[in-house]
Motif scaffolding. Structure first.
Motif, PDB file in Angstrom:
ATOM      1  N   TYR A   1      32.107  40.736  36.171  1.00 41.83           N
ATOM      2  CA  TYR A   1      32.112  39.443  35.467  1.00 41.83           C
ATOM      3  C   TYR A   1      31.165  39.483  34.267  1.00 41.83           C
ATOM      4  O   TYR A   1      31.519  39.068  33.158  1.00 41.83           O
ATOM      5  CB  TYR A   1      31.726  38.338  36.448  1.00 41.83           C
ATOM      6  CG  TYR A   1      31.211  37.070  35.811  1.00 41.83           C
ATOM      7  CD1 TYR A   1      32.044  36.241  35.065  1.00 41.83           C
ATOM      8  CD2 TYR A   1      29.875  36.696  35.963  1.00 41.83           C
ATOM      9  CE1 TYR A   1      31.563  35.076  34.482  1.00 41.83           C
ATOM     10  CE2 TYR A   1      29.389  35.540  35.398  1.00 41.83           C
ATOM     11  CZ  TYR A   1      30.232  34.732  34.656  1.00 41.83           C
ATOM     12  OH  TYR A   1      29.755  33.588  34.077  1.00 41.83           O
ATOM     13  N   PHE A   2      29.942  40.004  34.481  1.00 35.57           N
ATOM     14  CA  PHE A   2      28.976  40.100  33.371  1.00 35.57           C
ATOM     15  C   PHE A   2      29.522  41.003  32.263  1.00 35.57           C
ATOM     16  O   PHE A   2      29.321  40.739  31.070  1.00 35.57           O
ATOM     17  CB  PHE A   2      27.641  40.651  33.871  1.00 35.57           C
ATOM     18  CG  PHE A   2      26.875  39.693  34.750  1.00 35.57           C
ATOM     19  CD1 PHE A   2      26.952  38.326  34.560  1.00 35.57           C
ATOM     20  CD2 PHE A   2      26.065  40.171  35.771  1.00 35.57           C
ATOM     21  CE1 PHE A   2      26.248  37.448  35.355  1.00 35.57           C
ATOM     22  CE2 PHE A   2      25.350  39.299  36.575  1.00 35.57           C
ATOM     23  CZ  PHE A   2      25.449  37.937  36.372  1.00 35.57           C
ATOM     24  N   GLU A   3      30.192  42.081  32.664  1.00 35.64           N
ATOM     25  CA  GLU A   3      30.778  42.989  31.686  1.00 35.64           C
ATOM     26  C   GLU A   3      31.814  42.249  30.846  1.00 35.64           C
ATOM     27  O   GLU A   3      31.858  42.387  29.615  1.00 35.64           O
ATOM     28  CB  GLU A   3      31.416  44.171  32.408  1.00 35.64           C
ATOM     29  CG  GLU A   3      32.042  45.202  31.483  1.00 35.64           C
ATOM     30  CD  GLU A   3      32.661  46.338  32.281  1.00 35.64           C
ATOM     31  OE1 GLU A   3      32.474  47.495  31.882  1.00 35.64           O
ATOM     32  OE2 GLU A   3      33.330  46.054  33.292  1.00 35.64           O
ATOM     33  N   LEU A  26      29.968  40.683  40.430  1.00 38.01           N
ATOM     34  CA  LEU A  26      29.151  40.056  39.400  1.00 38.01           C
ATOM     35  C   LEU A  26      29.029  40.946  38.168  1.00 38.01           C
ATOM     36  O   LEU A  26      29.092  40.461  37.029  1.00 38.01           O
ATOM     37  CB  LEU A  26      27.756  39.741  39.949  1.00 38.01           C
ATOM     38  CG  LEU A  26      27.592  38.420  40.704  1.00 38.01           C
ATOM     39  CD1 LEU A  26      26.182  38.296  41.253  1.00 38.01           C
ATOM     40  CD2 LEU A  26      27.907  37.228  39.803  1.00 38.01           C
ATOM     41  N   ASN A  27      28.869  42.227  38.365  1.00 39.54           N
ATOM     42  CA  ASN A  27      28.743  43.132  37.218  1.00 39.54           C
ATOM     43  C   ASN A  27      30.040  43.223  36.422  1.00 39.54           C
ATOM     44  O   ASN A  27      30.012  43.342  35.191  1.00 39.54           O
ATOM     45  CB  ASN A  27      28.292  44.520  37.679  1.00 39.54           C
ATOM     46  CG  ASN A  27      26.802  44.583  37.920  1.00 39.54           C
ATOM     47  OD1 ASN A  27      26.053  43.813  37.333  1.00 39.54           O
ATOM     48  ND2 ASN A  27      26.370  45.485  38.781  1.00 39.54           N
ATOM     49  N   VAL A  69      31.958  38.999  30.307  1.00 39.49           N
ATOM     50  CA  VAL A  69      31.269  38.027  29.455  1.00 39.49           C
ATOM     51  C   VAL A  69      30.669  38.733  28.238  1.00 39.49           C
ATOM     52  O   VAL A  69      30.802  38.261  27.093  1.00 39.49           O
ATOM     53  CB  VAL A  69      30.170  37.295  30.247  1.00 39.49           C
ATOM     54  CG1 VAL A  69      29.310  36.428  29.322  1.00 39.49           C
ATOM     55  CG2 VAL A  69      30.786  36.426  31.344  1.00 39.49           C
ATOM     56  N   GLY A  70      29.992  39.860  28.468  1.00 42.41           N
ATOM     57  CA  GLY A  70      29.381  40.585  27.363  1.00 42.41           C
ATOM     58  C   GLY A  70      30.401  41.021  26.322  1.00 42.41           C
ATOM     59  O   GLY A  70      30.176  40.890  25.115  1.00 42.41           O
ATOM     60  N   ILE A 117      24.381  38.266  23.706  1.00 37.37           N
ATOM     61  CA  ILE A 117      23.942  37.679  24.972  1.00 37.37           C
ATOM     62  C   ILE A 117      22.442  37.477  24.911  1.00 37.37           C
ATOM     63  O   ILE A 117      21.690  38.418  24.645  1.00 37.37           O
ATOM     64  CB  ILE A 117      24.302  38.590  26.161  1.00 37.37           C
ATOM     65  CG1 ILE A 117      25.821  38.713  26.311  1.00 37.37           C
ATOM     66  CG2 ILE A 117      23.691  38.055  27.447  1.00 37.37           C
ATOM     67  CD1 ILE A 117      26.513  37.448  26.739  1.00 37.37           C
ATOM     68  N   ASP A 147      24.511  33.580  38.143  1.00 36.22           N
ATOM     69  CA  ASP A 147      25.880  33.939  37.782  1.00 36.22           C
ATOM     70  C   ASP A 147      26.308  33.256  36.489  1.00 36.22           C
ATOM     71  O   ASP A 147      27.498  33.122  36.206  1.00 36.22           O
ATOM     72  CB  ASP A 147      26.859  33.604  38.922  1.00 36.22           C
ATOM     73  CG  ASP A 147      26.742  32.147  39.368  1.00 36.22           C
ATOM     74  OD1 ASP A 147      26.173  31.338  38.608  1.00 36.22           O
ATOM     75  OD2 ASP A 147      27.223  31.822  40.463  1.00 36.22           O
ATOM     76  N   ILE A 160      24.977  46.382  33.418  1.00 37.45           N
ATOM     77  CA  ILE A 160      25.564  45.667  32.310  1.00 37.45           C
ATOM     78  C   ILE A 160      25.513  46.546  31.079  1.00 37.45           C
ATOM     79  O   ILE A 160      24.519  47.218  30.821  1.00 37.45           O
ATOM     80  CB  ILE A 160      24.820  44.351  32.085  1.00 37.45           C
ATOM     81  CG1 ILE A 160      24.861  43.520  33.360  1.00 37.45           C
ATOM     82  CG2 ILE A 160      25.372  43.572  30.926  1.00 37.45           C
ATOM     83  CD1 ILE A 160      23.883  42.393  33.368  1.00 37.45           C
ATOM     84  N   PHE A 213      21.244  36.568  31.135  1.00 36.43           N
ATOM     85  CA  PHE A 213      22.049  36.203  32.289  1.00 36.43           C
ATOM     86  C   PHE A 213      21.142  35.470  33.260  1.00 36.43           C
ATOM     87  O   PHE A 213      20.027  35.911  33.537  1.00 36.43           O
ATOM     88  CB  PHE A 213      22.654  37.435  32.960  1.00 36.43           C
ATOM     89  CG  PHE A 213      23.737  38.085  32.153  1.00 36.43           C
ATOM     90  CD1 PHE A 213      25.005  37.529  32.109  1.00 36.43           C
ATOM     91  CD2 PHE A 213      23.486  39.235  31.423  1.00 36.43           C
ATOM     92  CE1 PHE A 213      26.008  38.135  31.353  1.00 36.43           C
ATOM     93  CE2 PHE A 213      24.475  39.833  30.675  1.00 36.43           C
ATOM     94  CZ  PHE A 213      25.745  39.279  30.638  1.00 36.43           C
ATOM     95  N   ALA A 227      25.453  32.667  32.042  1.00 39.74           N
ATOM     96  CA  ALA A 227      25.048  33.426  30.866  1.00 39.74           C
ATOM     97  C   ALA A 227      24.810  32.481  29.699  1.00 39.74           C
ATOM     98  O   ALA A 227      25.441  31.423  29.582  1.00 39.74           O
ATOM     99  CB  ALA A 227      26.118  34.454  30.499  1.00 39.74           C
TER     100      ALA A 227
END
Length: 557
Positions: free
Chosen positions: A393-395, A390-391, A397-398, A408, A414, A348, A411, A416
């Motif tokens: 997706y996290f990217e 997932l990474n 979101v961030g 943030i 899945d 992330i 996490f 945040a």
């Protein structure tokens, strides 16, 4: 011309390595019996000899050895670049060093008994090995190199298996203890010979008789030199063939304009490495994961079709026809590719520096988001692909949170948690939170467009937004300490995220937050919700499509 397919070569390399691994493990176990006594070593040797020096055992062992050496040299020849991760380099170095370390031992324990007709027993072997520091050092280094090579090969094969995490600790323990016990057995066995010599005035016991026919030293040296020369010639010849000019040149183009000009026979992964371009490959380029995969956007027509191993992996992830594994795809003419997994996606992105918010109450806006039904989606994907997705997706979101002005917090699975208002007034924080929700909605659609061919069902978000007071500070223990927020506002936002799921909507946001942001969501559903732990109901907007919010959010001054 390829005589056997890449899949057959890999299977041959793997099976022959497994046979040699069993041989090495049983041999080292025999050495470890020296911790008990020299008699135990001899008893173990008789069993070991019965198995491995029988006709079937000899055919299996030497067949596996020849096949493994042949496949190793073939792999070295086909490798178009010597740029590789450290683990792969060590495995090759250990493997190429082994013949030169083991030749004296093989001549003494296999060739000499074959020519003289007298088996080498453990007392004779130990006396020969421990009679000089050179022999002792060489045998110790050879033992460690053999075991390291075997362990690295096994690790490269096992690390991508679903069951590996369950047995990882046990396997690492075995990998550590086997060479330790083998070396200690050697040492204790050698010392026991010294004690028996002192007690009996010589090796008078029948098991320790030292007068036996010996191979002429000059002949033994000639045999050793022949083996040295043979292996050196094979390795040198392979490297020389590799160094010959390649027939033809091709260009592999990347989306940022970079170009790797390489010879025919290079895989796309090897082209990336040869040119010094970062290219993710978790399994080391063996086609056992899909992290190196690329989308071919130009030049796919007329390229070699995927072989069985590549087809199986691509089929497992549901990849479209224009997606190939970079480690297996060897283009025959110019191509333009887009690596689907970039190196930044393995972790992330580092969040923006946060101002110290330790130990104070602030009025903040809180965003909770969660992927719906992701567990079901992950059940049909490889572990590496699940982590990759997932990474990404996290990217997303961030970036959505930080570009809107928030940070943030954490996490969770899945999901945040994000906080807005640590450096801005509450009305601005509320608008930032709504903007982030809109960007999340747009971002999840972009992910679905990018991975639509690989997903059985589209990714869906559930978002909860609420604003109010919270205790903000550095909380945690040791390295796990971080800036976080606690309080009823956080709990309410979490419950609103669950409410969005219940109503099959993308966003559930409190009316209070919307009003503080200066917005009106007339046209959406407005509900009075009873939340556990709260006496009064909470007026809530239920928004089916959060992406449109960005159009109505007033611009900040």
């Amino acid at each position: 011309m390829t005589i056997i397919s890449a899949t057959a070569r890999k299977k041959t390399h793997l099976i022959s390595g497994a046979v040699l691994g069993v041989f090495v493990l049983s041999h080292f176990t025999n050495h470890a019996l020296g911790l008990i006594s020299i008699e135990a070593m001899e008893a173990g040797r008789r069993i070991f000899t019965f198995v491995w020096q029988s006709a079937p055992g000899t055919i299996l062992l030497y067949g596996a050895l020849l096949a493994h050496v042949a496949m190793a040299l073939d792999s070295l020849y086909r490798r178009q670049t010597l740029r590789m991760p450290v683990g792969e380099a060590l495995k090759i170095i250990f493997g190429l060093s082994l013949p030169f370390l083991l030749i004296p031992h093989v001549v003494a324990t296999r060739v000499e008994p074959l020519l003289t007709g007298v088996d080498a027993d453990y007392p004779a072997i130990l006396r020969a090995l421990w009679s000089s520091s050179i022999g002792t050092t060489r045998q110790t280094v050879a033992l460690l190199f053999v075991w390291s090579h075997a362990c690295l090969g096994a690790w490269f094969w096992m690390r991508g298996r679903d069951w590996f995490p369950r047995y990882e600790f046990l396997l690492y323990t075995v990998a550590l203890l086997v060479p330790i016990f083998a070396l200690l057995g050697f040492i204790n066995g050698a010392r026991s010979l010294g004690r028996d010599y002192a007690e009996h005035g010589g090796y008078g016991d029948q098991a320790y008789v030292s007068e036996r026919p010996r191979l002429d030293p000059a002949l033994a040296e000639t045999i050793r030199l022949a083996f040295y020369g043979g292996f050196a010639g094979l390795i040198g010849g392979t490297l020389a063939l590799r160094a010959m000019p390649a027939r033809g040149r091709i260009r592999v183009r990347y989306p940022d304009g970079r170009v790797a000009a390489v010879g025919l026979g290079f895989s796309v992964l090897e082209a990336s490495r040869a040119a010094g371009f970062p290219h993710v490959s978790v399994c080391g380029g063996r086609g056992r994961c899909s992290t190196c995969r690329v989308r071919v956007i130009e030049g796919l027509d007329g390229q070699p079709a995927p072989e069985a191993a590549e087809r199986a992996t691509l089929g497992r992830i549901g990849a479209p026809d224009n997606v190939r594994l970079a480690c297996q795809f060897r283009p025959t003419h110019n191509v333009t590719v887009v690596p689907i997994l970039d190196t930044d996606s393995l972790g992330i992105k580092t969040q923006l520096a946060r101002q110290n918010g330790g130990g104070r109450e602030r009025r903040v806006a809180v965003l909770f988001c969660d992927l719906r039904d992701f567990t079901r989606i992950a059940e049909h994907k490889l572990p590496y692909d699940t982590v990759f997705l997932l990474n990404r997706y996290f990217e997303m979101v961030g970036e959505a949170v930080e570009s809107s002005g928030g940070v943030i917090d954490k996490f969770i699975g899945d999901g945040a948690l994000a906080i807005f208002g640590l450096k801005s007034p509450l009305p601005d924080a509320c608008r930032q939170a709504l903007a982030a929700a809109s960007r999340l909605s747009t971002g999840i659609r972009a992910l679905n467009h990018t991975f639509g061919d690989e997903l059985e069902q589209p990714l869906r978000l559930a978002i909860g937004l609420h604003a109010g007071p919270a205790i903000v500070g550095e909380m945690g223990y040791g390295q796990a300490t971080s800036l976080t927020a606690v309080g009823d506002t956080i709990n309410t936002a979490s419950r609103l995220e669950g409410l969005a799921k219940e109503h099959d909507a993308e966003l559930a946001v409190s009316v209070e937050l919307v009003e503080r942001a200066g917005l009106s969501l007339e046209g959406d559903r407005r509900l009075d919700i009873s939340l556990r732990g709260r006496k009064a109901t909470l007026e809530t907007w239920i928004v089916d499509d959060a992406a449109r919010l960005l159009e109505v959010i007033p611009a900040e001054d």
